[in-house]
Design an enzyme around this catalytic site. Structure first.
Site, PDB file in Angstrom:
ATOM      1  N   GLU A   1       2.223   5.573  12.181  1.00 35.29           N
ATOM      2  CA  GLU A   1       2.066   5.445  10.725  1.00 35.29           C
ATOM      3  C   GLU A   1       3.330   5.928  10.017  1.00 35.29           C
ATOM      4  O   GLU A   1       3.873   6.970  10.371  1.00 35.29           O
ATOM      5  CB  GLU A   1       0.865   6.271  10.273  1.00 35.29           C
ATOM      6  CG  GLU A   1       0.178   5.723   9.044  1.00 35.29           C
ATOM      7  CD  GLU A   1      -0.473   4.362   9.298  1.00 35.29           C
ATOM      8  OE1 GLU A   1       0.094   3.363   8.822  1.00 35.29           O
ATOM      9  OE2 GLU A   1      -1.521   4.304   9.955  1.00 35.29           O
ATOM     10  N   HIS A   2       3.759   5.149   9.016  1.00 35.47           N
ATOM     11  CA  HIS A   2       4.998   5.433   8.291  1.00 35.47           C
ATOM     12  C   HIS A   2       6.210   5.386   9.233  1.00 35.47           C
ATOM     13  O   HIS A   2       7.204   6.060   9.005  1.00 35.47           O
ATOM     14  CB  HIS A   2       4.928   6.783   7.570  1.00 35.47           C
ATOM     15  CG  HIS A   2       4.048   6.742   6.344  1.00 35.47           C
ATOM     16  ND1 HIS A   2       4.465   6.242   5.139  1.00 35.47           N
ATOM     17  CD2 HIS A   2       2.765   7.131   6.164  1.00 35.47           C
ATOM     18  CE1 HIS A   2       3.478   6.325   4.250  1.00 35.47           C
ATOM     19  NE2 HIS A   2       2.429   6.861   4.841  1.00 35.47           N
TER      20      HIS A   2
ATOM     21  N   GLY B   1      -6.895  -2.534  -1.767  1.00 39.18           N
ATOM     22  CA  GLY B   1      -6.366  -1.204  -2.023  1.00 39.18           C
ATOM     23  C   GLY B   1      -6.966  -0.141  -1.120  1.00 39.18           C
ATOM     24  O   GLY B   1      -6.987   1.033  -1.463  1.00 39.18           O
TER      25      GLY B   1
ATOM     26  N   GLY C   1      -5.982   0.220   2.194  1.00 42.96           N
ATOM     27  CA  GLY C   1      -5.102   0.451   3.337  1.00 42.96           C
ATOM     28  C   GLY C   1      -5.353  -0.513   4.489  1.00 42.96           C
ATOM     29  O   GLY C   1      -4.875  -0.293   5.600  1.00 42.96           O
ATOM     30  N   LEU C   2      -6.107  -1.598   4.239  1.00 43.99           N
ATOM     31  CA  LEU C   2      -6.327  -2.602   5.291  1.00 43.99           C
ATOM     32  C   LEU C   2      -5.459  -3.833   5.029  1.00 43.99           C
ATOM     33  O   LEU C   2      -5.610  -4.866   5.639  1.00 43.99           O
ATOM     34  CB  LEU C   2      -7.803  -2.982   5.388  1.00 43.99           C
ATOM     35  CG  LEU C   2      -8.754  -1.820   5.707  1.00 43.99           C
ATOM     36  CD1 LEU C   2     -10.203  -2.298   5.768  1.00 43.99           C
ATOM     37  CD2 LEU C   2      -8.379  -1.137   7.027  1.00 43.99           C
TER      38      LEU C   2
ATOM     39  N   SER D   1      -3.085  -6.985   0.545  1.00 41.86           N
ATOM     40  CA  SER D   1      -1.895  -7.564  -0.097  1.00 41.86           C
ATOM     41  C   SER D   1      -1.150  -8.489   0.862  1.00 41.86           C
ATOM     42  O   SER D   1      -0.814  -9.617   0.499  1.00 41.86           O
ATOM     43  CB  SER D   1      -0.972  -6.472  -0.640  1.00 41.86           C
ATOM     44  OG  SER D   1      -0.549  -5.604   0.385  1.00 41.86           O
TER      45      SER D   1
ATOM     46  N   GLU E   1       6.963  -8.832  -1.336  1.00 43.25           N
ATOM     47  CA  GLU E   1       6.373  -7.547  -1.734  1.00 43.25           C
ATOM     48  C   GLU E   1       7.474  -6.544  -2.119  1.00 43.25           C
ATOM     49  O   GLU E   1       7.336  -5.798  -3.079  1.00 43.25           O
ATOM     50  CB  GLU E   1       5.475  -6.993  -0.608  1.00 43.25           C
ATOM     51  CG  GLU E   1       4.633  -5.833  -1.067  1.00 43.25           C
ATOM     52  CD  GLU E   1       3.269  -5.711  -0.399  1.00 43.25           C
ATOM     53  OE1 GLU E   1       2.821  -6.657   0.282  1.00 43.25           O
ATOM     54  OE2 GLU E   1       2.631  -4.652  -0.565  1.00 43.25           O
TER      55      GLU E   1
ATOM     56  N   ASP F   1       2.688  -5.027   8.162  1.00 47.70           N
ATOM     57  CA  ASP F   1       1.485  -5.713   7.662  1.00 47.70           C
ATOM     58  C   ASP F   1       1.616  -7.232   7.736  1.00 47.70           C
ATOM     59  O   ASP F   1       0.700  -7.931   8.176  1.00 47.70           O
ATOM     60  CB  ASP F   1       1.199  -5.302   6.206  1.00 47.70           C
ATOM     61  CG  ASP F   1       0.982  -3.809   6.076  1.00 47.70           C
ATOM     62  OD1 ASP F   1       0.969  -3.108   7.103  1.00 47.70           O
ATOM     63  OD2 ASP F   1       0.840  -3.337   4.924  1.00 47.70           O
TER      64      ASP F   1
ATOM     65  N   TYR G   1       4.921   6.981  -1.732  1.00 45.47           N
ATOM     66  CA  TYR G   1       5.468   6.117  -0.675  1.00 45.47           C
ATOM     67  C   TYR G   1       6.986   5.962  -0.869  1.00 45.47           C
ATOM     68  O   TYR G   1       7.771   6.141   0.060  1.00 45.47           O
ATOM     69  CB  TYR G   1       4.780   4.750  -0.750  1.00 45.47           C
ATOM     70  CG  TYR G   1       5.060   3.819   0.404  1.00 45.47           C
ATOM     71  CD1 TYR G   1       4.203   3.747   1.486  1.00 45.47           C
ATOM     72  CD2 TYR G   1       6.188   2.994   0.406  1.00 45.47           C
ATOM     73  CE1 TYR G   1       4.448   2.878   2.547  1.00 45.47           C
ATOM     74  CE2 TYR G   1       6.447   2.123   1.461  1.00 45.47           C
ATOM     75  CZ  TYR G   1       5.568   2.070   2.525  1.00 45.47           C
ATOM     76  OH  TYR G   1       5.825   1.213   3.569  1.00 45.47           O
TER      77      TYR G   1
HETATM   78  P1  ADP Z   1      -3.963  -2.988   0.348  1.00 50.61           P
HETATM   79  O1  ADP Z   1      -2.864  -3.909   0.756  1.00 50.61           O
HETATM   80  O2  ADP Z   1      -4.067  -1.800   1.218  1.00 50.61           O
HETATM   81  O3  ADP Z   1      -5.293  -3.667   0.206  1.00 50.61           O
HETATM   82  P2  ADP Z   1      -2.448  -2.954  -2.073  1.00 50.61           P
HETATM   83  O4  ADP Z   1      -2.506  -2.132  -3.300  1.00 50.61           O
HETATM   84  O5  ADP Z   1      -1.159  -3.080  -1.348  1.00 50.61           O
HETATM   85  O6  ADP Z   1      -3.589  -2.420  -1.099  1.00 50.61           O
HETATM   86  O7  ADP Z   1      -2.905  -4.450  -2.400  1.00 50.61           O
HETATM   87  C1  ADP Z   1      -4.050  -4.700  -3.156  1.00 50.61           C
HETATM   88  C2  ADP Z   1      -3.689  -5.647  -4.294  1.00 50.61           C
HETATM   89  O8  ADP Z   1      -3.451  -6.977  -3.756  1.00 50.61           O
HETATM   90  C3  ADP Z   1      -4.796  -5.838  -5.292  1.00 50.61           C
HETATM   91  O9  ADP Z   1      -4.769  -4.837  -6.290  1.00 50.61           O
HETATM   92  C4  ADP Z   1      -4.472  -7.219  -5.868  1.00 50.61           C
HETATM   93  O10 ADP Z   1      -3.433  -7.141  -6.833  1.00 50.61           O
HETATM   94  C5  ADP Z   1      -3.914  -7.955  -4.663  1.00 50.61           C
HETATM   95  N1  ADP Z   1      -4.963  -8.725  -3.974  1.00 50.61           N
HETATM   96  C6  ADP Z   1      -5.360  -8.584  -2.698  1.00 50.61           C
HETATM   97  N2  ADP Z   1      -6.346  -9.469  -2.394  1.00 50.61           N
HETATM   98  C7  ADP Z   1      -6.573 -10.194  -3.512  1.00 50.61           C
HETATM   99  C8  ADP Z   1      -7.468 -11.259  -3.851  1.00 50.61           C
HETATM  100  N3  ADP Z   1      -8.332 -11.761  -2.971  1.00 50.61           N
HETATM  101  N4  ADP Z   1      -7.406 -11.743  -5.116  1.00 50.61           N
HETATM  102  C9  ADP Z   1      -6.523 -11.249  -6.000  1.00 50.61           C
HETATM  103  N5  ADP Z   1      -5.674 -10.254  -5.740  1.00 50.61           N
HETATM  104  C10 ADP Z   1      -5.685  -9.725  -4.521  1.00 50.61           C
HETATM  105 MG    MG Z   2      -0.754  -3.457   0.660  1.00 42.50          MG
END
Ligand code: ADP
Ligand code: MG
Length: 398
Positions: free
Chosen positions: A47-48, A134, A136-137, A140, A172, A184, A233
């Site tokens: 991690e990291h 959001g 951590g899985l 994004s 990203e 990721d 981060y």
């Molecule tokens: P993680 O990648 O751990 O889930 P992040 O904060 O990096 O957390 O990413 C989450 C963000 O990605 C959400 O806040 C949104 O902006 C975007 N996102 C992810 N999936 C979707 C989705 N199905 N529809 C719209 N936005 C999404």
């Molecule tokens: Mg992410």
């Protein structure tokens, strides 16, 4: 899924299934879509370390983001997120700049694909994810890769998964403004069913590490996401860069913390301010743990693997300072369950998920043992589930 009358679709997210997406798409955009899928991931250890050119051991999840898509005859992208019930559109010739919303991920991918020489066509897109966001899985990366894959496909461009992973990371980094490493996007593109991947984040060489059927990977979502995550981060990245700058003047050939050994760091510890030393110590020992963990998993030494997971958590908590009370509690509760080999926070930290390695026969009772105790202490109802590693991005198969 339940749908209301036309035009007033009320979607019950609890019962919505990815295979309902073509019907939803048809209703919104009036066309028959193609559907593509990209998975989220869980990182078992390492991690990291990705942005320090080090080693990681992620597995792609069966939880995924789906992108339904149909070509348009103009250069416009229209996109709807079922999860957020939100939509927007942009012209490929005039993409908007960063606005701090989910649209950034989409514009970022389109812009970076075109910068890399791909020629995109306009499209209607509908995304739906079974991943929590959001947590951590890596919802994004799953969003970036699913949309990137879909856009390339309908544009008639050849898909090179390694190139797609790098482009999505750039989206990203450059467009969303999150300085994430390659892990990721790489695992979302290259996941292997039933296995984790040992990835060398410098060379991008990787090896499949099968998950033995006698164990299960269990994910426990703490349901908290602290605001600190992205600023801390960035701060950690800066601290690692500072460690490299200081160490490279006395150790030859150091361009990243990947190049520093555990003993070497101890020898040169006096060169580093206390906080920088702690950060470097986490990364350097975590790289060693990731490699040792792969050897343990391949030798079916699950007890050793579990100990390394526990040590990873302690290092993230004490040296890297990216854990939080809820993650610590969840890891502690998980470790107390009979049949659990080890548990650690996974993902960037400050909330999100704990991952545990559990004896297969104990996995069914795990949630009952951990869930109520966590809820009692925090008033939060956790999401606990067994994950079966799935394949990387591609056409969705229902
Ligand atoms: P993680 O990648 O751990 O889930 P992040 O904060 O990096 O957390 O990413 C989450 C963000 O990605 C959400 O806040 C949104 O902006 C975007 N996102 C992810 N999936 C979707 C989705 N199905 N529809 C719209 N936005 C999404
Ligand atoms: Mg992410």
């Amino acid at each position: 899924m339940k749908l209301g009358n036309q035009g007033t679709d009320r979607i019950d997210m609890q019962t919505l299934d990815a295979k309902d997406l073509p019907l939803l798409f048809q209703r919104r955009f009036g066309a028959e879509p193609l559907v593509f899928r990209a998975p989220g991931r869980v990182n078992l250890i390492g991690e990291h370390t990705d942005y320090n050119d080090g080693f990681v051991l992620p597995a792609a999840l069966d939880l995924s983001t789906y992108a339904a898509i149909a070509r348009r005859s103009d250069g416009v992208i229209r996109i709807h997120s079922v999860n957020l019930n939100s939509d927007f559109s942009f012209d490929l010739d005039q993409p908007q700049s960063r606005v701090g919303a989910w649209s950034d991920y989409i514009c970022g991918v389109a812009v970076e694909l075109e910068k890399s020489g791909y020629r995109l066509l306009g499209a209607d897109i509908m995304v739906f994810s079974t991943l929590p966001m959001g947590s951590g899985l890596s919802a994004s990366a799953a969003l970036e890769v699913a949309v990137g894959y879909a856009l390339l496909n309908v544009s008639g461009e050849e898909i090179d998964l390694l190139d797609l992973a790098k482009i999505c990371q750039r989206a990203e980094n450059n467009f969303v403004g999150m300085r994430c490493g390659i892990m990721d996007q790489f695992i979302s593109c290259h996941g292997v069913e039933g296995a984790a991947l040992l990835l060398d984040c410098r060379s991008l060489e990787h090896r499949t590490v099968r998950i033995d059927p006698s164990v299960r990977i269990v994910i426990c979502n703490t349901m908290v996401h602290h605001q600190l995550a992205s600023s801390e981060y960035t701060q950690r990245r800066r601290e690692c860069e500072e460690a490299v700058a200081l160490l490279s003047s006395s150790i030859e050939g150091v361009t990243a913390l990947r190049d520093v050994g555990v003993e070497q760091l101890e020898e040169h510890a006096a060169r580093l301010p206390a906080t920088i030393l702690k950060r470097a110590r986490h990364v350097v020992t975590e790289n060693a743990r990731a490699l040792a963990a792969v050897a343990a998993l391949e030798a079916r030494d699950f007890a050793e693997f579990g100990q390394l997971m526990n040590a990873s958590h302690e290092s993230l908590r004490n040296d890297y300072n990216v854990s939080c009370a809820e993650l610590d509690l969840m890891a502690e509760l998980a470790r107390a369950v009979p049949g659990v080999y080890g548990a650690r926070m996974t993902g960037g930290g400050f909330g999100g998920c704990v991952v545990a390695l559990v004896e297969a026969s104990a996995a069914a009772h795990f949630a009952d043992a951990v869930g109520p105790a966590y809820e009692k202490a925090t008033n939060l109802s956790p999401m606990i589930f067994t994950c079966f590693p799935g394949p990387g991005a591609g056409p969705a198969i229902f």
